[in-house]
Scaffold this motif. Sequence first.
Motif: not given
Length: 320
Positions: A275-299
């Motif tokens: 679901p869309w919400s799962y993508a939002e959770e993933a983005i928050a987890y990778w960019t905020k908690e793990l501190k990986i820049p947004a440009e370094k992740i693909t969904l």
Amino acid sequence: MNPEGGFVDRFFPLFITFLLFTALGCAKDKRAAVTSTPSSTLSSNDPCTAINCQQATPPELNATQRLAKNVQVSCKENKSTWGPDTYVSDTGFKVIGYITAGKPEMLDSLELDRLTYLNVAFANPDSSGQLVLNEQIDIKPYVQKGHGAGLKVFISLAGGGKPDTLIWHDLLLPENRRAFIKKILDYVTDNELDGVDVDIEGNLLPQVGLNYNPFVVELRQALHSKGKGITAALGATHFHPNVRQEALEAYDFINVMVYDKTGIWRAEDIGPHSPWSYAEEAIAYWTKELKIPAEKITLGVPFYGFDFTPPARYISYREI
């Protein structure tokens, strides 16, 4: 995208650059909507980066603490013995398609112009460390076709299909790692590949242990010395604690598996698996908690679904 059998029906999960989402529809059971959204201790004389490596993280720490410098297994110096880094970062828009190697003639029916990367899956080492692609399949037709379409072509290692844990465990030991990486590098250069996608997951991560991290760091050094890239497939909102920050930061970008939140293995948990919400959770987890820049992740985009009507089953995009 042709539901009658074009681009998407021949690729399993596609990855697309940060914040691109595509709705795919519903599975047969109306409650099961399918929504796509763009998975040892180091020795002191370790030839990779084992200088002043600290102890493993206590299990009670949260994800952020586990990845903090003062508690992770981390090497304070990062000196490559493979040569200078000649890799040129790809800062452009990315669409990565994974294809299972099997029938090279199938490539002629694929709309490769929709991709920027083609990841050929999966290669695993034999007992000598030589990479073998799905029962000795020749990767060259995939490379030639991909390059002909202007794509970068990567080999995906391991996969979720239960690769041999004992072989991987032994090859990632400090005394064997460099020789194994040399064989990976030889495979990449001999077949004119553009890089390696590390898909060590599932049953494999617990077996290779913390040797995963220096393996990834040194593999990056080896690949970058030849101008080749390194990526990974990892979970959406969690993954095995053996994966540490130095490995995450070694990847050029990470394909986040934002799908399979539920499925036929959990038939009582009826609902959308991406679901869309799962993508939002993933983005928050990778960019905020793990501190990986947004440009370094693909969904990840799952071009398939699940029908939870007993008996629960997988359904293809064509059927959807």
